[in-house]
Write an enzyme that holds these catalytic residues in place. Sequence first.
Site, PDB file in Angstrom:
ATOM      1  N   LEU A 192      -6.800  -4.294   7.456  1.00 48.05           N
ATOM      2  CA  LEU A 192      -6.642  -5.646   6.692  1.00 48.05           C
ATOM      3  C   LEU A 192      -7.118  -5.497   5.220  1.00 48.05           C
ATOM      4  O   LEU A 192      -6.751  -6.230   4.349  1.00 48.05           O
ATOM      5  CB  LEU A 192      -6.951  -6.836   7.321  1.00 48.05           C
ATOM      6  CG  LEU A 192      -6.338  -7.167   8.524  1.00 48.05           C
ATOM      7  CD1 LEU A 192      -6.950  -8.328   9.349  1.00 48.05           C
ATOM      8  CD2 LEU A 192      -4.875  -7.636   8.408  1.00 48.05           C
ATOM      9  N   GLY A 245      -0.001   5.572  -4.219  1.00 49.61           N
ATOM     10  CA  GLY A 245      -0.505   6.740  -4.801  1.00 49.61           C
ATOM     11  C   GLY A 245       0.049   7.921  -3.939  1.00 49.61           C
ATOM     12  O   GLY A 245       0.433   9.063  -4.415  1.00 49.61           O
ATOM     13  N   ARG A 274     -12.357   2.651  -8.091  1.00 51.27           N
ATOM     14  CA  ARG A 274     -11.455   3.671  -8.083  1.00 51.27           C
ATOM     15  C   ARG A 274     -11.625   4.197  -9.621  1.00 51.27           C
ATOM     16  O   ARG A 274     -12.469   3.881 -10.294  1.00 51.27           O
ATOM     17  CB  ARG A 274      -9.935   3.222  -8.295  1.00 51.27           C
ATOM     18  CG  ARG A 274      -9.596   2.773  -6.784  1.00 51.27           C
ATOM     19  CD  ARG A 274      -8.049   2.489  -6.724  1.00 51.27           C
ATOM     20  NE  ARG A 274      -7.750   2.342  -5.453  1.00 51.27           N
ATOM     21  CZ  ARG A 274      -6.666   2.250  -5.052  1.00 51.27           C
ATOM     22  NH1 ARG A 274      -5.600   2.429  -5.812  1.00 51.27           N
ATOM     23  NH2 ARG A 274      -6.343   1.892  -3.652  1.00 51.27           N
ATOM     24  N   GLU A 320     -12.585  -4.233  -4.140  1.00 47.39           N
ATOM     25  CA  GLU A 320     -13.235  -2.882  -3.981  1.00 47.39           C
ATOM     26  C   GLU A 320     -12.288  -1.690  -4.668  1.00 47.39           C
ATOM     27  O   GLU A 320     -12.666  -0.509  -4.792  1.00 47.39           O
ATOM     28  CB  GLU A 320     -12.906  -2.519  -2.360  1.00 47.39           C
ATOM     29  CG  GLU A 320     -13.862  -2.995  -1.338  1.00 47.39           C
ATOM     30  CD  GLU A 320     -13.545  -4.573  -0.981  1.00 47.39           C
ATOM     31  OE1 GLU A 320     -12.192  -5.033  -1.337  1.00 47.39           O
ATOM     32  OE2 GLU A 320     -14.372  -5.319  -0.309  1.00 47.39           O
ATOM     33  N   ASN A 321     -11.171  -2.185  -5.243  1.00 47.87           N
ATOM     34  CA  ASN A 321     -10.527  -1.368  -6.190  1.00 47.87           C
ATOM     35  C   ASN A 321     -11.163  -0.784  -7.425  1.00 47.87           C
ATOM     36  O   ASN A 321     -10.641  -0.085  -8.059  1.00 47.87           O
ATOM     37  CB  ASN A 321      -9.002  -1.959  -6.455  1.00 47.87           C
ATOM     38  CG  ASN A 321      -8.320  -1.798  -5.220  1.00 47.87           C
ATOM     39  OD1 ASN A 321      -7.159  -2.700  -4.872  1.00 47.87           O
ATOM     40  ND2 ASN A 321      -8.279  -0.808  -4.392  1.00 47.87           N
ATOM     41  N   HIS A 355       2.327   3.189  -9.027  1.00 48.36           N
ATOM     42  CA  HIS A 355       2.222   1.865  -9.210  1.00 48.36           C
ATOM     43  C   HIS A 355       3.431   1.366 -10.038  1.00 48.36           C
ATOM     44  O   HIS A 355       3.943   0.119  -9.753  1.00 48.36           O
ATOM     45  CB  HIS A 355       0.890   1.749  -9.935  1.00 48.36           C
ATOM     46  CG  HIS A 355      -0.327   2.099  -9.052  1.00 48.36           C
ATOM     47  ND1 HIS A 355      -0.421   1.891  -7.849  1.00 48.36           N
ATOM     48  CD2 HIS A 355      -1.486   2.744  -9.665  1.00 48.36           C
ATOM     49  CE1 HIS A 355      -1.734   2.280  -7.456  1.00 48.36           C
ATOM     50  NE2 HIS A 355      -2.104   3.134  -8.357  1.00 48.36           N
ATOM     51  N   SER A 405      -7.726  -5.559  -5.277  1.00 50.20           N
ATOM     52  CA  SER A 405      -8.935  -5.810  -4.451  1.00 50.20           C
ATOM     53  C   SER A 405     -10.228  -5.637  -5.085  1.00 50.20           C
ATOM     54  O   SER A 405     -10.213  -4.847  -6.284  1.00 50.20           O
ATOM     55  CB  SER A 405      -8.865  -5.110  -3.117  1.00 50.20           C
ATOM     56  OG  SER A 405      -9.624  -3.698  -3.372  1.00 50.20           O
ATOM     57  N   ASP A 445       0.809  -1.194  -0.025  1.00 48.36           N
ATOM     58  CA  ASP A 445      -0.049  -0.048   0.012  1.00 48.36           C
ATOM     59  C   ASP A 445       0.874   1.174   0.099  1.00 48.36           C
ATOM     60  O   ASP A 445       2.055   1.129   0.489  1.00 48.36           O
ATOM     61  CB  ASP A 445      -0.940  -0.072   1.223  1.00 48.36           C
ATOM     62  CG  ASP A 445      -2.133   0.941   1.030  1.00 48.36           C
ATOM     63  OD1 ASP A 445      -2.374   1.407  -0.066  1.00 48.36           O
ATOM     64  OD2 ASP A 445      -2.710   1.162   2.134  1.00 48.36           O
TER      65      ASP A 445
HETATM   66  C1  IPE Z   1      -5.540  -2.760  -0.259  1.00 47.68           C
HETATM   67  O1  IPE Z   1      -5.117  -1.277  -0.259  1.00 47.68           O
HETATM   68  C2  IPE Z   1      -5.589  -3.396  -1.569  1.00 47.68           C
HETATM   69  C3  IPE Z   1      -4.223  -3.563  -2.316  1.00 47.68           C
HETATM   70  C4  IPE Z   1      -3.298  -3.325  -1.634  1.00 47.68           C
HETATM   71  C5  IPE Z   1      -4.201  -4.126  -3.332  1.00 47.68           C
HETATM   72  P1  IPE Z   1      -6.178  -0.262  -0.606  1.00 47.68           P
HETATM   73  O2  IPE Z   1      -5.262   1.015  -0.485  1.00 47.68           O
HETATM   74  O3  IPE Z   1      -7.153  -0.593  -1.711  1.00 47.68           O
HETATM   75  O4  IPE Z   1      -7.005  -0.123   0.886  1.00 47.68           O
HETATM   76  P2  IPE Z   1      -7.666   0.687   1.836  1.00 47.68           P
HETATM   77  O5  IPE Z   1      -8.881   1.355   0.673  1.00 47.68           O
HETATM   78  O6  IPE Z   1      -6.950   1.891   2.304  1.00 47.68           O
HETATM   79  O7  IPE Z   1      -8.244   0.107   2.678  1.00 47.68           O
HETATM   80  C1  IPE Z   2      -1.604   0.363  -3.379  1.00 49.43           C
HETATM   81  O1  IPE Z   2      -1.218   1.783  -3.496  1.00 49.43           O
HETATM   82  C2  IPE Z   2      -1.894  -0.316  -4.670  1.00 49.43           C
HETATM   83  C3  IPE Z   2      -3.176  -0.649  -4.959  1.00 49.43           C
HETATM   84  C4  IPE Z   2      -4.037  -0.795  -3.918  1.00 49.43           C
HETATM   85  C5  IPE Z   2      -3.323  -1.259  -6.336  1.00 49.43           C
HETATM   86  P1  IPE Z   2      -2.517   2.585  -3.275  1.00 49.43           P
HETATM   87  O2  IPE Z   2      -3.037   3.043  -4.764  1.00 49.43           O
HETATM   88  O3  IPE Z   2      -3.665   2.291  -2.502  1.00 49.43           O
HETATM   89  O4  IPE Z   2      -1.770   3.830  -2.688  1.00 49.43           O
HETATM   90  P2  IPE Z   2      -2.298   5.010  -1.746  1.00 49.43           P
HETATM   91  O5  IPE Z   2      -2.775   4.102  -0.490  1.00 49.43           O
HETATM   92  O6  IPE Z   2      -3.659   5.723  -2.230  1.00 49.43           O
HETATM   93  O7  IPE Z   2      -1.198   5.776  -1.225  1.00 49.43           O
HETATM   94 MG    MG Z   3      -3.882   2.450  -0.602  1.00 47.12          MG
END
Ligand code: IPE
Ligand code: IPE
Ligand code: MG
Length: 245
Positions: free
Chosen positions: A196, A24, A72, A68-69, A38, A66, A21
């Site tokens: 988690l 971004g 986005r 849930e992703n 990424h 995930s 994580d």
């Molecule tokens: C968890 O990270 C999923 C992955 C690392 C693929 P997220 O960034 O999506 O989780 P939340 O939204 O902060 O819980």
């Molecule tokens: C984790 O990084 C990668 C994925 C969930 C695909 P994020 O994209 O969630 O980065 P942050 O949490 O927004 O910084």
């Molecule tokens: Mg994240």
Amino acid sequence: MNLLDQINRENVPGHIAIIMDGNGRWAKKQGQERLYGHSIGVESVRETLTAAKNIGVKYLTLYAFSTENWNRPKAEIDGLMNLLVRTISNEVDELNSSGVRLHSIGDRDGLPQECREELASAMQRTSHNDSIHLILALNYSARWEITRAARLIAEAAQQGELDPAAIDDELISSRMSTADFPDPELLIRTSGEYRLSNFLLWQIAYTELHFTSVLWPDFKEEDLYKAVLDYQSRERRFGMVSEQL
Ligand code: IPE
Ligand code: IPE
Ligand code: MG
């Protein structure tokens, strides 16, 4: 003494799972687009995989996307899927020659066709390897997986293939997408979040958790060793008392 030398090779976790994580936020700090984070995150994957393999880890599960992703912005989702296809296609030779076997967990049917094909071909190509198993969690969530397992078990019972009295935790594990893998001994989450996010909820019943504020693109070999050393400092009691161990 450097971190690597401090690791007790007799007590290396056989399976490490990572919630990668912070891509971004890392990109934003550099004044860049999220997608740049990424793509740099792929380098952390490469470095972590090599380091894990070198200390004798046998299974490395990475949470890459995930369920849930999907919520986005579309441009980010498309960029991530593209990056996935490109990365697998660029890396498959190297993975194969270094003995890595690729697997995926999650709902593959929900991935774009190009991703499914690239993934299937890389899994097939590396299927004879066993130096380390790299398991990508893609379109994965623990609740998706547990719901699916419940459905499979109910169907088998309804068909008379399974006696409900025979349902035990081993049987449930065998219906998870992780059926072929042992439970992780160590789970790492980067970026300073203490949650988690729907990852491996069934499998981590007795897993040691390591949280670090390092953002995933900054996660390097040494950060993996720190997590392993933290793991090695824990007393895993599994419900017993110290004296029994
Ligand atoms: C968890 O990270 C999923 C992955 C690392 C693929 P997220 O960034 O999506 O989780 P939340 O939204 O902060 O819980
Ligand atoms: C984790 O990084 C990668 C994925 C969930 C695909 P994020 O994209 O969630 O980065 P942050 O949490 O927004 O910084
Ligand atoms: Mg994240």
